[in-house]
Design an enzyme around this catalytic site. Structure first.
Site, PDB file in Angstrom:
ATOM      1  N   SER A   9      39.070  48.523  34.947  1.00  0.00           N
ATOM      2  CA  SER A   9      37.947  48.699  35.878  1.00  0.00           C
ATOM      3  C   SER A   9      38.368  49.624  37.015  1.00  0.00           C
ATOM      4  CB  SER A   9      37.510  47.353  36.450  1.00  0.00           C
ATOM      5  OG  SER A   9      36.631  47.598  37.534  1.00  0.00           O
ATOM      6  N   HIS A  33      35.963  51.140  32.423  1.00  0.00           N
ATOM      7  CA  HIS A  33      34.875  50.288  32.900  1.00  0.00           C
ATOM      8  C   HIS A  33      34.449  50.752  34.288  1.00  0.00           C
ATOM      9  CE1 HIS A  33      32.698  46.394  33.002  1.00  0.00           C
ATOM     10  NE2 HIS A  33      33.053  46.332  34.281  1.00  0.00           N
ATOM     11  N   ASP A  35      31.967  50.158  37.407  1.00  0.00           N
ATOM     12  CA  ASP A  35      31.132  49.151  38.065  1.00  0.00           C
ATOM     13  C   ASP A  35      30.167  49.811  39.040  1.00  0.00           C
ATOM     14  OD1 ASP A  35      32.100  46.509  37.091  1.00  0.00           O
ATOM     15  OD2 ASP A  35      34.011  47.241  37.880  1.00  0.00           O
ATOM     16  N   MET A  37      27.211  49.433  41.548  1.00  0.00           N
ATOM     17  CA  MET A  37      26.572  48.371  42.365  1.00  0.00           C
ATOM     18  C   MET A  37      25.627  48.995  43.375  1.00  0.00           C
ATOM     19  SD  MET A  37      29.893  46.083  43.279  1.00  0.00           S
ATOM     20  CE  MET A  37      31.184  45.753  42.072  1.00  0.00           C
ATOM     21  N   HIS A  66      28.937  49.285  33.717  1.00  0.00           N
ATOM     22  CA  HIS A  66      28.460  47.952  34.073  1.00  0.00           C
ATOM     23  C   HIS A  66      27.499  48.107  35.249  1.00  0.00           C
ATOM     24  CE1 HIS A  66      29.678  43.663  35.631  1.00  0.00           C
ATOM     25  NE2 HIS A  66      28.392  43.754  35.315  1.00  0.00           N
ATOM     26  N   MET A  68      25.269  46.913  37.888  1.00  0.00           N
ATOM     27  CA  MET A  68      24.888  45.777  38.730  1.00  0.00           C
ATOM     28  C   MET A  68      23.812  46.266  39.702  1.00  0.00           C
ATOM     29  SD  MET A  68      28.706  44.260  39.166  1.00  0.00           S
ATOM     30  CE  MET A  68      29.443  45.783  38.577  1.00  0.00           C
ATOM     31  N   MET A 137      30.503  37.404  32.103  1.00  0.00           N
ATOM     32  CA  MET A 137      31.160  37.521  33.408  1.00  0.00           C
ATOM     33  C   MET A 137      31.995  36.271  33.677  1.00  0.00           C
ATOM     34  SD  MET A 137      30.493  40.459  34.664  1.00  0.00           S
ATOM     35  CE  MET A 137      31.307  40.203  36.243  1.00  0.00           C
ATOM     36  N   GLY A 145      39.165  41.426  42.244  1.00  0.00           N
ATOM     37  CA  GLY A 145      40.194  40.560  42.807  1.00  0.00           C
ATOM     38  C   GLY A 145      39.828  39.096  42.932  1.00  0.00           C
ATOM     39  N   ASP A 175      34.957  39.923  31.776  1.00  0.00           N
ATOM     40  CA  ASP A 175      35.162  40.729  32.985  1.00  0.00           C
ATOM     41  C   ASP A 175      35.280  39.833  34.208  1.00  0.00           C
ATOM     42  OD1 ASP A 175      35.106  42.656  34.996  1.00  0.00           O
ATOM     43  OD2 ASP A 175      32.995  43.187  34.689  1.00  0.00           O
ATOM     44  N   GLY A 176      36.437  39.940  34.870  1.00  0.00           N
ATOM     45  CA  GLY A 176      36.644  39.248  36.131  1.00  0.00           C
ATOM     46  C   GLY A 176      37.840  38.319  36.091  1.00  0.00           C
TER      47      GLY A 176
HETATM   48  C1  DX5 Z   1      33.076  42.602  39.428  1.00  0.00           C
HETATM   49  C2  DX5 Z   1      33.275  43.687  38.418  1.00  0.00           C
HETATM   50  C3  DX5 Z   1      34.562  43.685  37.737  1.00  0.00           C
HETATM   51  C4  DX5 Z   1      35.757  43.842  38.637  1.00  0.00           C
HETATM   52  C5  DX5 Z   1      36.911  43.149  37.984  1.00  0.00           C
HETATM   53  O1  DX5 Z   1      31.773  42.697  39.896  1.00  0.00           O
HETATM   54  O2  DX5 Z   1      32.281  43.604  37.437  1.00  0.00           O
HETATM   55  O3  DX5 Z   1      34.588  44.677  36.727  1.00  0.00           O
HETATM   56  O4  DX5 Z   1      36.098  45.168  38.880  1.00  0.00           O
HETATM   57  O5  DX5 Z   1      37.976  43.164  38.850  1.00  0.00           O
HETATM   58  P1  DX5 Z   1      39.264  42.250  38.653  1.00  0.00           P
HETATM   59  O6  DX5 Z   1      39.875  42.603  37.347  1.00  0.00           O
HETATM   60  O7  DX5 Z   1      40.104  42.608  39.826  1.00  0.00           O
HETATM   61  O8  DX5 Z   1      38.781  40.819  38.687  1.00  0.00           O
HETATM   62 ZN    ZN Z   2      32.482  44.967  35.782  1.00  0.00          ZN
END
Ligand code: DX5
Ligand code: ZN
Length: 222
Positions: A9, A33, A35, A37, A66, A68, A137, A145, A175-176
């Site tokens: 990510s 990946h 993200d 947002m 991804h 969001m 998720m 993090g 993911d996460g």
């Molecule tokens: C959270 C994201 C994840 C995030 C994962 O909203 O969708 O992709 O970057 O990060 P880590 O691997 O640090 O949990």
């Molecule tokens: Zn993600």
């Protein structure tokens, strides 16, 4: 079971040096990946199409996007034009997933559905056959993090069961909070695509971090 894929990510990378960050790991991973947002569907703002477009010429990795955002289907054309490959949208963000899948395909994108921690797998079951990948998720979306939510494992098992029982070849992504330990658990539960931000880009050596993830997933000693 399906082929194991690692999807770092970008959210955890150094945003001032994205091309270099990706170049370091490109040969060792399977997709990137991204993200996206909007500060509305999730309480955070990350990056959008201009950043994706800028990064596109620097790597041949598949861009796993991804989304969001609210109304994710409004951005499919822009995402394709920016260089996106796969549009992963939240079931919680769409009223008509079948229509959204058709629009993504029309735009030339792959398509997948994402479920948040409180949403049961049953919510996506009628639409799994429309997907290239489904994403479970294992944190509440919005931030990197965070700590892995163990209930995601049962949902991964349910998703794997549905895919296998229906003879589908749909990837199951998690993911996460993914690190060697949680990746192994997720693999045992049936995931085959592993997103990791912190565990890869915040490691001293991201390439070794990817190898550690693969070892754990393969059940080799970590
Ligand atoms: C959270 C994201 C994840 C995030 C994962 O909203 O969708 O992709 O970057 O990060 P880590 O691997 O640090 O949990
Ligand atoms: Zn993600």
């Amino acid at each position: 079971m399906d082929q194991v894929k690692i999807a770092p990510s970008l959210l955890a990378a150094d945003f001032a040096n994205l091309a270099e960050e990706v170049a370091r790991i490109e040969a060792h991973v399977d997709m990137l990946h991204l993200d996206i947002m909007d500060g509305h569907f999730v309480p955070n703002i990350s990056f959008g199409m201009p950043v994706i477009e800028s990064l596109r010429p620097h790597t041949r990795l598949i861009f796993d996007c991804h989304m969001m955002t609210t109304n994710p289907d409004l951005y499919f054309e822009d995402l394709k034009n920016a260089g996106g490959d796969l549009a992963m949208i939240h079931i919680e963000a769409v009223t008509d997933p079948t229509e959204a899948a058709a629009r993504a395909r029309e735009a030339g994108l792959g398509f997948g559905l994402v479920v948040n921690p409180p949403t049961p797998i049953a919510a996506i079951e009628p639409f799994v056959e429309l997907c290239d990948m489904v994403l479970v998720m294992s944190v509440h979306p919005g931030f990197g993090g965070q700590v892995f939510i163990p209930e995601a494992l049962e949902k991964t098992e349910a998703a794997r069961k549905w895919v296998d029982e229906h003879g589908l070849s749909v990837d199951i992504q998690i993911d996460g909070g993914i690190n060697p330990e949680t990746a192994r658990l997720a693999r045992e539960a049936g995931a085959n695509v592993f997103v990791a931000g912190t565990a890869i880009f915040r490691a001293d050596d991201p390439v070794i971090a990817v190898e550690r993830l693969r070892q754990a997933i393969d059940g080799r000693d970590v």
